[in-house]
Design a protein around this motif. Structure first.
Motif, PDB file in Angstrom:
ATOM      1  N   MET A 277       0.861  -1.187   0.000  1.00 16.59           N
ATOM      2  CA  MET A 277       0.000   0.000   0.000  1.00 16.59           C
ATOM      3  C   MET A 277       0.898   1.239   0.000  1.00 16.59           C
ATOM      4  O   MET A 277       2.052   1.190   0.441  1.00 16.59           O
ATOM      5  CB  MET A 277      -0.927   0.013   1.218  1.00 16.59           C
ATOM      6  CG  MET A 277      -0.221   0.149   2.559  1.00 16.59           C
ATOM      7  SD  MET A 277      -1.354   0.357   3.934  1.00 16.59           S
ATOM      8  CE  MET A 277      -2.107   1.940   3.544  1.00 16.59           C
ATOM      9  N   GLN A 278       0.366   2.313  -0.495  1.00 14.69           N
ATOM     10  CA  GLN A 278       1.178   3.517  -0.560  1.00 14.69           C
ATOM     11  C   GLN A 278       1.202   4.196   0.810  1.00 14.69           C
ATOM     12  O   GLN A 278       0.186   4.373   1.457  1.00 14.69           O
ATOM     13  CB  GLN A 278       0.648   4.461  -1.653  1.00 14.69           C
ATOM     14  CG  GLN A 278      -0.618   5.235  -1.345  1.00 14.69           C
ATOM     15  CD  GLN A 278      -0.326   6.546  -0.603  1.00 14.69           C
ATOM     16  OE1 GLN A 278       0.830   6.970  -0.508  1.00 14.69           O
ATOM     17  NE2 GLN A 278      -1.364   7.167  -0.085  1.00 14.69           N
ATOM     18  N   VAL A 301      -6.588   9.205   0.362  1.00 14.19           N
ATOM     19  CA  VAL A 301      -5.240   9.223   0.942  1.00 14.19           C
ATOM     20  C   VAL A 301      -4.261   9.704  -0.123  1.00 14.19           C
ATOM     21  O   VAL A 301      -3.274   9.045  -0.439  1.00 14.19           O
ATOM     22  CB  VAL A 301      -4.855   7.828   1.476  1.00 14.19           C
ATOM     23  CG1 VAL A 301      -3.599   7.912   2.348  1.00 14.19           C
ATOM     24  CG2 VAL A 301      -5.989   7.242   2.300  1.00 14.19           C
ATOM     25  N   TRP A 302      -4.548  10.879  -0.688  1.00 11.92           N
ATOM     26  CA  TRP A 302      -3.670  11.468  -1.713  1.00 11.92           C
ATOM     27  C   TRP A 302      -3.414  12.941  -1.403  1.00 11.92           C
ATOM     28  O   TRP A 302      -3.540  13.812  -2.234  1.00 11.92           O
ATOM     29  CB  TRP A 302      -4.293  11.325  -3.102  1.00 11.92           C
ATOM     30  CG  TRP A 302      -4.492   9.894  -3.486  1.00 11.92           C
ATOM     31  CD1 TRP A 302      -5.660   9.208  -3.561  1.00 11.92           C
ATOM     32  CD2 TRP A 302      -3.464   8.961  -3.826  1.00 11.92           C
ATOM     33  NE1 TRP A 302      -5.441   7.906  -3.925  1.00 11.92           N
ATOM     34  CE2 TRP A 302      -4.095   7.718  -4.110  1.00 11.92           C
ATOM     35  CE3 TRP A 302      -2.061   9.050  -3.932  1.00 11.92           C
ATOM     36  CZ2 TRP A 302      -3.391   6.589  -4.463  1.00 11.92           C
ATOM     37  CZ3 TRP A 302      -1.360   7.926  -4.302  1.00 11.92           C
ATOM     38  CH2 TRP A 302      -2.020   6.706  -4.558  1.00 11.92           C
ATOM     39  N   LYS A 319       3.149   5.480  10.243  1.00 14.96           N
ATOM     40  CA  LYS A 319       3.285   4.025  10.321  1.00 14.96           C
ATOM     41  C   LYS A 319       2.350   3.356   9.328  1.00 14.96           C
ATOM     42  O   LYS A 319       1.236   3.838   9.091  1.00 14.96           O
ATOM     43  CB  LYS A 319       2.956   3.514  11.736  1.00 14.96           C
ATOM     44  CG  LYS A 319       3.958   3.908  12.794  1.00 14.96           C
ATOM     45  CD  LYS A 319       3.579   3.279  14.133  1.00 14.96           C
ATOM     46  CE  LYS A 319       4.592   3.649  15.205  1.00 14.96           C
ATOM     47  NZ  LYS A 319       4.244   3.039  16.532  1.00 14.96           N
ATOM     48  N   ASN A 320       2.834   2.270   8.776  1.00 12.80           N
ATOM     49  CA  ASN A 320       1.970   1.457   7.926  1.00 12.80           C
ATOM     50  C   ASN A 320       0.837   0.925   8.788  1.00 12.80           C
ATOM     51  O   ASN A 320       1.071   0.205   9.763  1.00 12.80           O
ATOM     52  CB  ASN A 320       2.768   0.303   7.324  1.00 12.80           C
ATOM     53  CG  ASN A 320       1.961  -0.522   6.338  1.00 12.80           C
ATOM     54  OD1 ASN A 320       0.841  -0.920   6.610  1.00 12.80           O
ATOM     55  ND2 ASN A 320       2.562  -0.782   5.185  1.00 12.80           N
ATOM     56  N   PRO A 321      -0.433   1.264   8.490  1.00  9.20           N
ATOM     57  CA  PRO A 321      -1.548   0.878   9.380  1.00  9.20           C
ATOM     58  C   PRO A 321      -1.718  -0.627   9.506  1.00  9.20           C
ATOM     59  O   PRO A 321      -2.123  -1.116  10.563  1.00  9.20           O
ATOM     60  CB  PRO A 321      -2.762   1.536   8.718  1.00  9.20           C
ATOM     61  CG  PRO A 321      -2.369   1.755   7.301  1.00  9.20           C
ATOM     62  CD  PRO A 321      -0.903   2.015   7.321  1.00  9.20           C
ATOM     63  N   MET A 322      -1.409  -1.405   8.459  1.00  7.69           N
ATOM     64  CA  MET A 322      -1.559  -2.848   8.540  1.00  7.69           C
ATOM     65  C   MET A 322      -0.481  -3.458   9.431  1.00  7.69           C
ATOM     66  O   MET A 322      -0.758  -4.329  10.257  1.00  7.69           O
ATOM     67  CB  MET A 322      -1.511  -3.458   7.135  1.00  7.69           C
ATOM     68  CG  MET A 322      -2.728  -3.126   6.286  1.00  7.69           C
ATOM     69  SD  MET A 322      -2.732  -3.973   4.696  1.00  7.69           S
ATOM     70  CE  MET A 322      -1.397  -3.116   3.878  1.00  7.69           C
ATOM     71  N   SER A 414      -6.763   2.719   5.792  1.00  3.95           N
ATOM     72  CA  SER A 414      -6.347   3.807   6.687  1.00  3.95           C
ATOM     73  C   SER A 414      -5.101   4.513   6.138  1.00  3.95           C
ATOM     74  O   SER A 414      -4.259   3.893   5.490  1.00  3.95           O
ATOM     75  CB  SER A 414      -6.037   3.256   8.082  1.00  3.95           C
ATOM     76  OG  SER A 414      -7.196   2.728   8.675  1.00  3.95           O
ATOM     77  N   PRO A 415      -4.958   5.795   6.423  1.00  4.24           N
ATOM     78  CA  PRO A 415      -3.753   6.523   6.011  1.00  4.24           C
ATOM     79  C   PRO A 415      -2.612   6.274   6.994  1.00  4.24           C
ATOM     80  O   PRO A 415      -2.832   6.004   8.187  1.00  4.24           O
ATOM     81  CB  PRO A 415      -4.198   7.985   6.049  1.00  4.24           C
ATOM     82  CG  PRO A 415      -5.267   8.016   7.105  1.00  4.24           C
ATOM     83  CD  PRO A 415      -5.975   6.684   7.018  1.00  4.24           C
ATOM     84  N   ALA A 416      -1.393   6.350   6.520  1.00  4.84           N
ATOM     85  CA  ALA A 416      -0.231   6.149   7.384  1.00  4.84           C
ATOM     86  C   ALA A 416       0.032   7.350   8.278  1.00  4.84           C
ATOM     87  O   ALA A 416       0.792   7.269   9.244  1.00  4.84           O
ATOM     88  CB  ALA A 416       1.001   5.854   6.532  1.00  4.84           C
TER      89      ALA A 416
END
Length: 534
Positions: A277-278, A301-302, A319-322, A414-416
């Motif tokens: 994911m970005q 999320v852009w 942080k990467n949400p996943m 979710s956004p990071a």
């Protein structure tokens, strides 16, 4: 004058030597276990017998005769009777795979080369080596033509097995599960969410995954599994077996063997395979609009690059949400078993404790399984076996699938740049970065399903063998379980739901009875086998 004795030599007296001699002994396999029903006959003669439940035999043969010992799946042996008349024979297994002995319908053993349908066998050691907590998942990739899928990655999640593809568009496509000749239930249940009627503004009623009942069987008690694929193999089980049969054979003790205690502990861990994911751009839109997720909310999320926002102190979380949400799953399994036997009886006892924590926080599955099997040779012709299988399991699961109360639905989008913790504010309301989505951490502790299952499977088998070529088997087995599933969903100020509490109680009972007769006799070079079932 003495008269001459005109009687023929030996007339009216005992013979100089016996015309037959008694040969006795015991037939064992390479591991020292007794072989029941092995054929023992005099070479070139008509005398023959079969070994009893302890592998013992007694036969009258001509002096100096050769005896031939044969058994299904083992190499035949020719031995001289000898002067002592006592033999202990250790038989070796066939090297050829075609002569492999497998368990077929109704628990009957046959040489694989004699079967007219397809079957594959998986040993119990291969199942436990996978470290899987469920029997079906341990079978994955080990049998050709068999598809095993799990509903989710949650602990205790249900699995389904389909043999040789889908055969019905609307009906059940899963194989029939048979434990030591007794069909058992493998339905998926444990979901009380469907009972709840939750008014929502934008989502369907919650969907909480259940547990398939084969998860109640402890893999460490399994000796082997045979998968029958042909219709001829499943004919004796009726229409329920039209989709194939999975035959489970449990372990047993050994005659004339001192108690053997086995302790086994297993530990395994798992980590999720996550999609890319970005994480370069923040919550926002058009590459320059930034949403903090607290005052300004949005689903895109852009926004601006996160690094640029971190440099000026606007964003302090990245942080990467996943990766932040998922954890390392752990499974602990401890098993203790005792097996052995006396002259006329054998026994096997096992206790297993499983504790599994999933990769999704709060999800768990716990199982305590007890198994006992006792076999006794009542007479030379009658053998009885009693086995008991009791399991107590508990699982805690979360919603899954297409549902707004599924936390994964939000985590994957979710956004990071937004920190989801704490998941409530000072007023007790949820913190969310967008509307119409619960906070994933709030979902973990406020929308869940608890399931508790108690299952009991007793099987009693009585075998009567009046002759070496005829046998009758009486088998009575039951499959009973009771299950309590509790679903809880707290009111959500984000979704506008009022909450729900639901309970689902399931009681299941199935009793099976079989009377089986077998006729197996050799006529010269021809063998006649007949099987009847009532």
């Amino acid at each position: 004058m003495a008269s001459a004795d005109r009687r023929a030599p030996g007339s009216g007296q005992r013979p100089a030597a016996a015309q037959t001699q008694k040969v006795s002994g015991r037939v064992l396999d390479e591991a020292g276990n007794a072989i029941v029903g092995a054929s023992v006959r005099e070479k070139g003669g008509k005398r023959g017998t079969a070994t009893d439940a302890e592998g013992k035999f007694t036969l009258q043969v001509k002096p100096g005769a050769t005896i031939i010992i044969t058994a299904i799946g083992l190499e035949s042996q020719e031995l001289a009777a000898g002067s002592a008349g006592s033999l202990d024979v250790h038989m070796k297994g066939h090297n050829a795979a075609l002569n492999e002995v497998v368990v077929t319908a109704l628990g009957i053993r046959r040489e694989k080369s004699q079967l007219t349908y397809s079957t594959q066998q998986v040993k119990g050691d291969a199942l436990t080596a996978t470290k899987e907590t469920g029997v079906l998942n341990a079978l994955a990739g080990k049998v050709s033509g068999v598809q095993i899928t799990s509903s989710s990655g949650q602990p205790g999640a249900s699995s389904r097995i389909v043999i040789r593809g889908t055969s019905s568009l609307q009906g059940n496509n899963e194989a029939l599960i048979v434990l030591d000749g007794v069909p058992i239930n493998n339905a998926q249940n444990g979901n009380a969410a469907g009972v709840a009627t939750t008014p929502t503004t934008s989502s369907p009623s919650s969907s909480v995954g259940g547990t398939s009942r084969l998860s109640d069987i402890d893999p460490s008690t399994i000796e082997s599994i045979n998968v029958l694929k042909g219709s001829a193999a499943s004919a004796l089980y009726g229409s329920n077996a039209a989709r194939g049969v999975v035959l489970i054979t449990t372990k047993t003790g050994s005659l004339d063997k001192k108690p053997t205690v086995t302790l086994n502990s297993q530990y395994s861990f798992e980590n999720p395979i996550l999609p890319e994911m970005q994480t370069r751009y923040a919550l926002g839109d058009s590459g320059y609009k930034y949403f903090d997720g607290d005052i300004n909310k949005g689903s895109t999320v852009w926004g601006p690059p996160i690094d640029s926002l971190v440099k000026v102190g606007i964003v302090k979380y990245n942080k990467n949400p996943m990766k932040a949400f998922f954890t390392t799953g752990h499974s602990y399994t401890n098993t203790v078993s005792v097996g052995g036997g006396a002259e006329k009886s054998s026994y096997f006892f096992s206790y297993s404790n499983l504790s599994q924590n999933g990769i999704v926080p709060t999800t768990t599955f716990k199982r305590n399984a007890m198994f006992a099997k006792f076999t006794n040779r009542i007479t030379d012709q009658i053998t009885a076996t009693l086995q008991l299988n009791y399991t107590l399991s508990n699982n805690h699961s979360i919603p899954e699938g297409y549902d707004l109360t599924d936390p994964l639905w939000t985590v994957y989008t979710s956004p990071a740049s937004w920190n989801p913790l704490p998941y409530v504010d000072a007023s007790g309301n949820q913190r969310v970065f967008r509307f119409s989505r619960n906070n994933p951490y709030w979902d973990l502790y406020n929308v869940y399903n608890n399931g508790k299952t108690s299952r009991f499977i007793p099987v009693f088998t009585l075998n009567y063998r009046p002759t070496t070529w005829l046998s009758f088997t009486e088998r009575v087995g039951a499959d009973t379980y009771s299950q309590q599933a509790d679903y809880y969903e707290a009111p959500s100020n984000v979704l506008g739901t009022v909450g729900a509490v639901a309970q689902l109680s399931t009681n299941y009972r199935q009793v099976n009875h079989d009377l089986i007769g077998q006729f197996n006799k050799q006529f010269g070079d021809f063998a006649v086998n007949f099987l009847g079932r009532e």
